[in-house]
Design a protein around this motif. Structure first.
Motif: not given
Ligand SMILES: Cc1cc2nc3c(=O)[nH]c(=O)nc-3n(C[C@H](O)[C@H](O)[C@H](O)COP(=O)(O)OP(=O)(O)OC[C@H]3O[C@@H](n4cnc5c(N)ncnc54)[C@H](O)[C@@H]3O)c2cc1C
Lengths: 265, 792
Positions: B229-233
């Motif tokens: 979630r962190l990386l993609m978002g």
């Protein structure tokens, strides 16, 4: 997989007619080779003609022959009391093909028609001097196998049964499995029977299964492992890949042949 | 209820659904209106992408859209980020070329995603993909790290000279050089660590979804949904985290390969936003071979300096690490901080210097795979020790004993950054030698010889590091993430418990192990504990599961939250029992006033917390739910001894493992059955690496072992019955005293196997054999020495 039409004829004549009417149609036996090929979209048949309704799943022994219907699965051959009595080495070979699923679906006819250069059955059929019977003729093993994935079958021709001459005095198959596929890296079938002494090698040859005639001559003179211990198969006619060089395969042919002779004797 | 707490070999709670075929994997999930993505991948290792004509594909039946790298770029989609920045020897940062979600300008490995077709059915998407007209201009490729650094080698990234991602080092070079200068002996070994394909049983899959309000959900086969979630978002799709939910439901194995943020996750999520339809992608097995990050692939030269008596004086190591075509999420940290820092192993070598060059090639990206750097270090050291014994005539066991860090030297500071908190290498060695009947081996060797077999025995005394930490130290070394773990413990009103953990279970058995920890602390049964993981919508936060960290870090977070629960429970109990908080004891599920029989059960306290009629409402909030973040003070350091016995068929060279003993010090054991299972699995993979598995590329970068017809997975008949023993020196800095067991099997076993093979071949003049030790390699060695033996 691409779309195809599916037919399940009830007679050999109907199957042959369906195949004759459409050069893009293909027979379907156990599907163990054909279905993966279709899934990879490497082949695009218009129709699959399922051979399972033709009554070709049968085994019988007459005085001097064991005949196995083309649609007989490997597991049936392996467990058949008739085969175990007539040619135990053949039952054992069938029991060593693939895994349970493959053995219960894959058929002798499919294996021979496919003629994979690493398949097991071709070694038995050639080593036992069997005859491949089709809807229109009888083909001697020596004429049937014509190179990697190539046979004497003509388009639309269907294998109906395989006839092994009896009595087989001695026979054994030794397989050195390719570690990933577990097909034969080198498999050697040695037999002494009505067709004389024969040594058939699968897995190794650049043109698929072949007879090792030098070994046959030596074993005809004396059927013992050490009779062939020093016979080398020239590596220049053998396969080389990430699982084994031609030199290694050449070496394994001699080792597997010796072990087969020992097991047969 | 029998004993279910810490140390009980209870059956796994999750197996009830798995054994019944009721697992809920990503591919089992189907969303209303779902469409399918098919990813067109490069079939060539290296080519200029001159143009993609998508018109025919876009017009094909059922097709909703065809997207290429240009479409993503036009929409501002970012590249896949790398999570760890390594610095070169000169202090400059590593080369970090772009990693586009869909290829732009060039394709760099077979499997590089080039375009995506989205259609109503999977079949239609695949049919349409065949109509894509891709204009490639083939370029020469390079697959081996040793070739990639040669002058004039093809450049994988045009602006990365020499294909060097970084040239990094650690340790005191001057001290090492000085020690070599005065050493009595120097022993040198060159070795490779073979590249592996991870082969999780469940292929990767992802479903992206976007609702009318612009809230996104991604279902994905991930070991760490919050990290995705962190990386993609933040980096790729620029979706605010509160509008992005990532769910990693049941996941069928990962072994590291499902840690990383992959292109397909971004593709389905982005496309779902464009099309406002859920978009599903599921890898085919052959796709896994060319798109899941692979493991290992080191080429190393190692040298040990010794004194007359065989004391290790200094170790010098130089490694080429193949990164593949792009930097996968944690790729850069593996051959550096998870490898070179482990080069002391269990030995008190006073000076160590290692240099590591990471190299781009036209192959699938390489990242952590079960063990991640530590197997490479353990293999190097444990092979080198055997080679030293061979070359200099020392006994290989005595040489180890002589150089072990002694049990009274802990905490022990190594010359390569790590400080070991606890361990006892003598004990695991002795236990393993005993279990393997090492003393009786020569007789077994003799008997085998009479049967035409060469029998050998090999030992490895390995060490590894789990639960990478602490965050601040990792950050100083270039990590772009924290390395803590999070737990939320929710006591429900009737006294049963839901645990929300940031660790993810994909085969490890957390639903059972974590429940045992809770059951032990709260005095309830494991049936009363539900462990929830893998959903950013339900769990506060988490860093996920890798590096054998789940229990050491995630379990510790749970304990911290439980401590808070118990502390609050005591205050409630003090109120109800009209006693001072300091007099309340909590034991076996009861809050008791010390020295009296006045008590309240855990369930009574829970109910009171939610029905606060008689409650210290002025001082205490109602409810019984606590969250804890746990940032470890240090790594944990499991270690132990593996002993392997092999037999080789002289005529064909075929090796067979006939006995295997693993005695691992993994700290406190929560569930011995799960520990055994983890060790079995790890050892199976280690034997696989040592004897069977190999991702073979041709010189240009075509993968030759790209299916199970050619890639040799270990099977039941390749494995012996494995004897598992444990020894527990406790971790000194986490509340459970646990160290980690997920990877020890895969770390300790490969050198034990190869040491056994070399031992079996001791009469054939061989000091080393590279993995995998195939029948043909062994046969060639036997063959080459036949004439010499005959002449003797
Ligand atoms: C995992 C696995 C492991 C295997 N291991 C081995 C092994 O160790 N040794 C080994 O020998 N084999 C092995 N095989 C192959 C297996 O034996 C197959 O069953 C066999 O190759 C094909 O037989 P089939 O009945 O499945 O034929 P199909 O796949 O149905 O057909 C194969 C081909 O033959 C044609 N055909 C089928 N029947 C006839 C017929 N009666 N007349 C004319 N043409 C026909 C089909 O059109 C097709 O072209 C393995 C297969 C798998 C999937």
């Amino acid at each position: 997989m691409y779309d195809f039409a599916y037919h399940k004829p009830a007679s050999i004549a109907d199957a042959v007619a369906l195949l004759a009417g459409d050069p893009e149609a293909r027979p379907l036996a156990g599907g163990q080779t054909l279905i993966p090929v279709l899934k990879q979209r490497l082949n695009k048949p218009s129709k699959l003609i399922d051979l399972s309704g033709l009554g070709l799943n049968r085994i019988s022994v007459s005085g001097n022959a064991l005949s196995i219907g083309a649609m007989t699965p490997h597991a049936t051959v392996a467990n058949s009391a008739d085969v175990q009595r007539a040619i135990p080495a053949l039952a054992k070979l069938a029991g060593g093909i693939g895994d349970n699923q493959v053995r219960n679906r894959g058929t002798i006819g499919g294996s021979l028609a496919n003629n994979d250069p690493a398949a097991c059955y071709p070694a038995a059929v050639l080593g036992l001097g069997a005859t491949v019977v089709t809807n229109k003729r009888r083909i001697a093993a020596d004429d049937f196998f014509q190179g990697m994935f190539t046979t004497a079958l003509e388009p639309g021709e269907i294998i109906t049964e395989v006839v092994f001459p009896l009595p087989v005095e001695k026979a054994a198959y030794m397989k050195f499995a390719q570690p990933a596929s577990r097909f034969a890296l080198v498999g050697v079938f040695v037999a002494k029977g009505p067709a004389g002494v024969r040594v058939a090698v699968t897995g190794a040859g650049q043109n698929g299964v072949f007879r090792q005639r030098e070994m046959e001559a030596a074993l005809t003179a004396r059927f013992a492992p050490d009779a062939i211990a020093n016979i080398k198969t020239p590596p220049d006619q053998l396969n080389s890949d990430i699982h084994g060089s031609a030199e290694y395969r050449s070496h394994l042919i001699t080792v597997m042949a010796k072990r087969a002779v020992a097991a047969a004797a | 209820m029998g004993f279910e707490g810490i140390g009980a070999a209870v059956k796994r709670k999750e197996d009830a659904r798995f054994l019944a075929g009721r697992g809920n994997y990503v591919d089992d999930i189907n969303r209303p209106g779902q469409v399918y993505a098919y990813i067109k991948r490069s079939d060539r290792p290296h080519a200029r992408l001159k143009g993609i004509d998508t018109r025919k594909a876009a017009a094909a039946p059922g097709v909703l859209a065809v997207y290429t790298g240009a479409d993503l770029a036009a929409d501002g989609v970012g590249g896949l980020p790398c999570g760890w920045q390594i610095h070169n020897k000169d202090g400059s940062p590593m080369a970090e070329p772009p990693h586009p979600v869909l290829a732009v300008g060039k394709v760099r490995h077979v499997g590089d995603p080039v375009a995506v077709v989205i259609a109503e059915t999977k079949q239609q998407a695949k049919d349409a993909a065949e109509l894509l007209e891709i204009d490639y201009e083939d370029l020469p490729g390079v697959a081996a790290s040793t070739d990639a650094i040669k002058p004039g080698a093809p450049l994988v990234h045009d602006d990365v000279p020499g294909n060097i991602c970084y040239d990094w080092h650690i340790g005191d070079k001057a001290a090492v050089d000085a020690a070599f200068a005065r050493a009595k002996h120097v022993v040198k070994l060159e070795l490779t660590n073979n590249r592996l394909v991870p082969n999780a049983m469940e292929p990767r899959a992802a479903i992206g979804e976007c609702d009318v309000t612009g809230n996104y959900t991604l279902y994905t086969t991930s070991q760490n949904p919050h990290v995705i979630r962190l990386l993609m978002g933040a980096f790729v799709l620029h979706i605010p985290e509160h509008q992005l939910r990532v769910i990693a439901p049941d996941v069928g194995g990962g072994f590291g390969s499902k840690i990383y943020h992959y292109a397909e996750e971004a593709i389905v999520t982005w496309a779902a936003g464009k099309l406002r339809r859920p978009v599903k992608w599921t890898a085919e097995r052959s796709e896994s071979f060319i798109s899941d990050a692979q493991g290992r692939d080191h080429v190393t030269t190692a040298e040990m300096a010794l004194d007359e008596q065989g004391n290790f004086l200094a170790l010098r190591v130089s490694t080429l690490a193949n990164m593949g075509a792009y930097l996968s999420t944690f790729a850069t940290s593996i051959p550096t901080y998870l490898y070179a820092t482990l080069l002391a192993g269990v030995y008190k070598t006073p000076a160590i210097y290692a240099e590591v060059k990471a190299v781009f090639t036209n192959t699938v990206p390489v990242d952590a795979y079960r063990g991640a750097g530590r197997p490479e270090a353990a293999y190097l050291l444990e092979r080198l020790v055997d080679v030293i014994a061979h070359d200099l005539g020392f006994d290989r066991i005595e040489l180890r004993r002589k150089n072990f860090i002694p049990p009274d030297a802990f905490p022990y500071q190594t010359p390569v950054a790590l400080q070991y908190d606890s361990g006892n290498y003598q004990v695991t060695l002795e236990k393993a030698l005993q279990a393997a009947d090492f003393a009786g081996f020569e007789e077994r060797r003799r008997q085998a010889r009479a049967r035409g077999k060469l029998r050998g025995i090999g030992v490895s005394t390995y060490l590894e590091a789990c639960g990478i930490a602490p965050s601040a130290v990792a950050g100083a070394l270039g990590a772009r993430a924290g390395l803590y773990e999070v737990a939320n413990v929710r006591v429900n009103p009737t006294g049963d418990v839901t645990v929300f953990t940031g660790a993810h279970s994909h085969g490890q058995g957390h639903e059972t192990t974590f429940a045992q920890v809770v059951a032990e602390r709260l005095g309830i049964s494991i049936a009363q504990v539900d462990v929830v993981h893998g959903d950013t919508g339900r769990i506060p936060f988490g860093m996920g599961t890798y590096g054998s960290r789940s229990l050491a870090v995630g379990g510790s977070a749970i304990v911290k939250a439980l401590d808070k629960i118990i502390a609050k429970g005591k205050r409630i109990a003090a109120h109800l029992l009209e006693a001072s908080v300091d007099d309340i004891e909590f034991k076996d599920g009861k809050f008791t006033v010390a020295g009296t029989d006045k008590s309240k059960t855990f369930a009574e306290i829970a109910l009171t917390a939610y029905v606060p009629h008689n409650y210290p409402i002025e001082e205490l909030e109602p409810g019984l739910e606590e969250t804890a973040f746990y940032d470890p003070k240090n790594f944990t350091f499991p270690g132990g001894c593996h002993v392997c016995e092999v037999e080789i068929d002289i005529e064909t060279g075929t090796p067979k493992v006939v006995n295997f003993v693993a005695v691992d010090d993994i700290g406190r054991v929560i569930n011995p059955m799960i520990v055994e299972g983890q060790v079995h699995g790890g050892v199976a993979q280690g034997i696989g690496q040592a004897l069977l598995e190999h991702a073979v590329y041709d010189s240009q970068g075509q993968l030759l072992s790209g299916s199970y017809m050619d890639y040799v997975m270990p099977r039941a008949d390749n494995l012996p019955s494995i004897h598992v023993g444990t020894e527990s020196t406790l971790c000194t800095h986490n509340p459970l005293g646990v160290k980690g067991v997920g990877e020890v099997g895969a770390i300790g076993s490969p050198p034990a196997v190869i040491n056994a093979i070399v031992d079996a071949l001791r009469d054939y003049g061989v000091r080393h054999i590279d993995m995998p030790a195939t029948a043909e390699k062994i046969w060639s060695i036997i063959q080459a020495h036949q004439p010499r033996m005959a002449a003797e």
